[in-house]
Design a protein around this motif. Sequence first.
Motif, PDB file in Angstrom:
ATOM      1  N   TYR A  56     -57.926 -40.070  38.374  1.00  0.00           N
ATOM      2  CA  TYR A  56     -56.572 -39.516  38.383  1.00  0.00           C
ATOM      3  C   TYR A  56     -56.375 -38.793  39.707  1.00  0.00           C
ATOM      4  O   TYR A  56     -57.214 -37.967  40.099  1.00  0.00           O
ATOM      5  N   VAL A  57     -55.279 -39.101  40.384  1.00  0.00           N
ATOM      6  CA  VAL A  57     -54.969 -38.454  41.662  1.00  0.00           C
ATOM      7  C   VAL A  57     -53.570 -37.851  41.598  1.00  0.00           C
ATOM      8  O   VAL A  57     -52.712 -38.292  40.829  1.00  0.00           O
ATOM      9  N   ASP A  58     -53.366 -36.814  42.414  1.00  0.00           N
ATOM     10  CA  ASP A  58     -52.032 -36.247  42.609  1.00  0.00           C
ATOM     11  C   ASP A  58     -51.428 -36.932  43.829  1.00  0.00           C
ATOM     12  O   ASP A  58     -52.077 -37.006  44.882  1.00  0.00           O
ATOM     13  N   ILE A  59     -50.205 -37.408  43.667  1.00  0.00           N
ATOM     14  CA  ILE A  59     -49.540 -38.138  44.746  1.00  0.00           C
ATOM     15  C   ILE A  59     -48.224 -37.436  45.080  1.00  0.00           C
ATOM     16  O   ILE A  59     -47.395 -37.202  44.193  1.00  0.00           O
ATOM     17  N   SER A  80     -40.324 -33.640  48.246  1.00  0.00           N
ATOM     18  CA  SER A  80     -41.597 -34.339  48.080  1.00  0.00           C
ATOM     19  C   SER A  80     -42.043 -34.265  46.634  1.00  0.00           C
ATOM     20  O   SER A  80     -42.855 -33.415  46.261  1.00  0.00           O
ATOM     21  N   PRO A  81     -41.523 -35.159  45.791  1.00  0.00           N
ATOM     22  CA  PRO A  81     -41.942 -35.135  44.393  1.00  0.00           C
ATOM     23  C   PRO A  81     -43.441 -35.397  44.256  1.00  0.00           C
ATOM     24  O   PRO A  81     -44.070 -35.955  45.160  1.00  0.00           O
ATOM     25  N   LYS A  82     -43.970 -34.982  43.118  1.00  0.00           N
ATOM     26  CA  LYS A  82     -45.403 -35.166  42.842  1.00  0.00           C
ATOM     27  C   LYS A  82     -45.550 -35.874  41.505  1.00  0.00           C
ATOM     28  O   LYS A  82     -44.840 -35.566  40.547  1.00  0.00           O
ATOM     29  N   VAL A  83     -46.465 -36.827  41.492  1.00  0.00           N
ATOM     30  CA  VAL A  83     -46.826 -37.489  40.237  1.00  0.00           C
ATOM     31  C   VAL A  83     -48.336 -37.476  40.121  1.00  0.00           C
ATOM     32  O   VAL A  83     -49.046 -37.371  41.118  1.00  0.00           O
ATOM     33  N   GLU A  84     -48.803 -37.568  38.891  1.00  0.00           N
ATOM     34  CA  GLU A  84     -50.234 -37.761  38.650  1.00  0.00           C
ATOM     35  C   GLU A  84     -50.382 -39.185  38.148  1.00  0.00           C
ATOM     36  O   GLU A  84     -49.645 -39.612  37.246  1.00  0.00           O
ATOM     37  N   GLN A  92     -53.302 -50.053  41.199  1.00  0.00           N
ATOM     38  CA  GLN A  92     -52.565 -49.375  42.264  1.00  0.00           C
ATOM     39  C   GLN A  92     -51.381 -48.622  41.687  1.00  0.00           C
ATOM     40  O   GLN A  92     -50.795 -49.036  40.688  1.00  0.00           O
ATOM     41  N   TRP A  93     -51.026 -47.542  42.373  1.00  0.00           N
ATOM     42  CA  TRP A  93     -49.739 -46.888  42.140  1.00  0.00           C
ATOM     43  C   TRP A  93     -48.841 -47.366  43.270  1.00  0.00           C
ATOM     44  O   TRP A  93     -49.215 -47.294  44.441  1.00  0.00           O
TER      45      TRP A  93
END
Length: 148
Positions: A56-59, A80-84, A92-93
């Motif tokens: 799991y990464v924060d993007i 700059s929104p953030k998703v996990e 891939q995301w």
Amino acid sequence: MIFGRSARIALPALVAATVVTAGGVLSVSAPAVAQDPPPPVLHNVKYSVFSEQPFYVDIYYRDVDPPNWAAYSHNPYQFSPKVEAQVGPDQQWNLDVQLADPDRWAMVAATSGAGEARPNVHCVLAVDGVVVATHQGPKGALCSIRNW
């Protein structure tokens, strides 16, 4: 009423001058209406993030052009929104966005956060179908055209 010769010549000239002046005032055109500038050309920006191990990464990514640098620097997280997301070698995301100035604003950053894990995170940034930036790192990666 009897006018002298000079008065008879002057009166028609005065009337003619008044008509020309009034006609000139009436024929003045209205100022041109300001035209709106054409809309900006939008570029397709594709962000991709993956890792060599499932993780799991924060993007953080940019999906809109900030109106100017001052607005961005005042609150960069607003733009700059953030998703996990769970990513891996086969997961891939991906996100497609439209930006007017990708040279200035296109950006995706991914991090695995605190901890010992080193999933080797990769990012790819493409504009209008052309890859313009790639990066990888053991705990995170930043892809941007602009140097941040």
